[in-house]
Design a protein around this motif. Structure first.
Motif, short mmCIF file in Angstrom:
data_model
loop_
_atom_site.label_atom_id
_atom_site.label_comp_id
_atom_site.label_asym_id
_atom_site.label_seq_id
_atom_site.Cartn_x
_atom_site.Cartn_y
_atom_site.Cartn_z
N GLY A 196 0.79 -1.22 0.00
CA GLY A 196 0.00 0.00 0.00
C GLY A 196 0.82 1.27 0.00
N ARG A 218 1.08 3.90 -3.20
CA ARG A 218 0.55 5.26 -3.02
C ARG A 218 1.64 6.31 -3.21
N GLU A 251 4.21 6.98 -1.15
CA GLU A 251 4.61 7.65 0.09
C GLU A 251 6.13 7.78 0.17
N ASN A 306 -2.67 -5.42 -0.30
CA ASN A 306 -2.90 -4.05 -0.76
C ASN A 306 -2.18 -3.82 -2.09
N GLY A 319 -3.70 -3.70 -5.14
CA GLY A 319 -4.44 -2.91 -6.11
C GLY A 319 -5.20 -3.70 -7.16
#
Length: 333
Positions: A13, A17, A19, A44, A46
């Motif tokens: 995730g 994203r 980050e 996570n 996608g």
């Protein structure tokens, strides 16, 4: 490097994203996993769970057809089409010898490669099958491409190192059916082996059956982790890293009372990509453990060893039973 006795979970995730620092953090975890066990779960990621479920449903639908109907799309030497039960025998592994043919049937889908002819091989009378299978294929290819920078950074390479060598990848999707079987000696759903791939992506279903072999020689179960993918390093990446990243042996059974289906996606570099030792994986005075080969050369050897229809075609063409037209890819002694 310490071994791992359980398959770890990597949360994608934060990385997906974008980050700050997530790429480097995930790559560091991936490096440790690939040097100690070679298998992981990703969560996570996608990928739409509904698409995964639809693909499993299409695999079940396909294999429920009568045998004569499935044989209308019988597998060809480009590895497209239906492969009947017990038509493959694991011969590229020294983990077990005298293996009997694998207790599974499968439908192979392949979209890239110079050996694919103009006619695609698809089952007839299954409306929607092709559309769902190709949507899943594209989703897996997209996920694999997103993972490539992680593998590059894990090896201290520029993030695009593998991306530029995998922009025309040799890929394949296999829809496999493992019926309930009372296994005898040297019988498996699929015998102990390592994958030929750069990486393999395996969606999780409700029926477990995968086992992996740790570096201390223990066979451990891969429990079902909902909405995850099992990812493992294959022989191509193992060779590319001069053995640094493990290509972990694994096997599959179906000891349940119901059918088991698997939909593994195999991701390879471009056909003409040379699999030689990547920078940073060859110590001073150390020699390569494997001869350099292109992806296409390695895959020709692998298919010729493990798939009966390819072995027969090679024999008819005057090649060796293993199809070793490009030289032997075994490790240097």
């Amino acid at each position: 490097m310490a071994t791992l006795s359980t398959i770890p979970i990597l949360d994608l995730g934060p990385y997906l994203r974008g980050e700050p620092g997530a790429l480097e953090e995930a790559a560091a975890k991936l490096r440790h996993i690939n040097e100690s066990i070679g298998f992981l779960y990703i969560v996570n990621h996608g990928v739409d769970r509904a698409l995964v479920d639809r693909t499993f449903a299409q695999a079940e639908r396909l294999h429920a057809q009568p045998l004569d109907k499935k044989l209308e799309a019988k597998i060809n030497t480009a590895m497209q089409g239906y492969m009947p039960m017990r038509s493959s025998t694991t011969r590229t592994s020294s983990l077990s010898t005298g293996n009997k043919p694998n207790e599974n049937e499968a439908f192979f889908i392949k979209r890239n490669g110079d050996d694919i002819g103009p006619e695609e091989v698809w089952p007839q009378g299954l409306d929607g099958f092709r559309e769902v299978a190709l949507a899943y294929y594209d989703a897996m290819d997209d996920l694999a491409q997103k993972l490539l920078p992680l593998y590059a950074v894990a090896l201290g390479l520029p993030p695009d190192y593998f991306t530029q060598r995998c922009d025309r990848p040799l890929t394949g999707l296999r829809l496999t059916h493992y019926p309930p079987v009372a296994y005898g000696e040297d019988q498996y759903g699929i015998a102990p082996h390592s994958d030929s791939s750069f990486i393999t992506l395996l969606a999780q279903n409700k029926v477990a059956g995968l086992q992996i072999k740790t570096t201390v020689g223990e066979w451990i179960d891969a429990p079902v982790v909902p909405d995850s993918f099992v990812v493992n390093t294959g022989d191509v990446l193992h060779r590319w890293t001069n053995g640094r990243f493990l290509s972990t042996p694994h096997r599959a059974f179906n000891v349940s009372q119901t059918a088991r289906y698997a939909i593994p996606f195999f991701f390879h570099p471009n056909p003409d990509t040379l699999i030689d030792v990547v920078p940073g994986c060859l110590g001073e005075g150390e020699a390569p453990k494997f001869p350099a080969m292109t992806t296409e050369e390695y895959m020709a050897w692998f298919r010729g060893r493990n798939y009966d229809h390819v072995r027969k075609a090679n024999a008819q063409a005057g090649l060796s039973a293993a199809g070793e037209v490009a030289g032997k890819p075994e490790a240097v002694a």
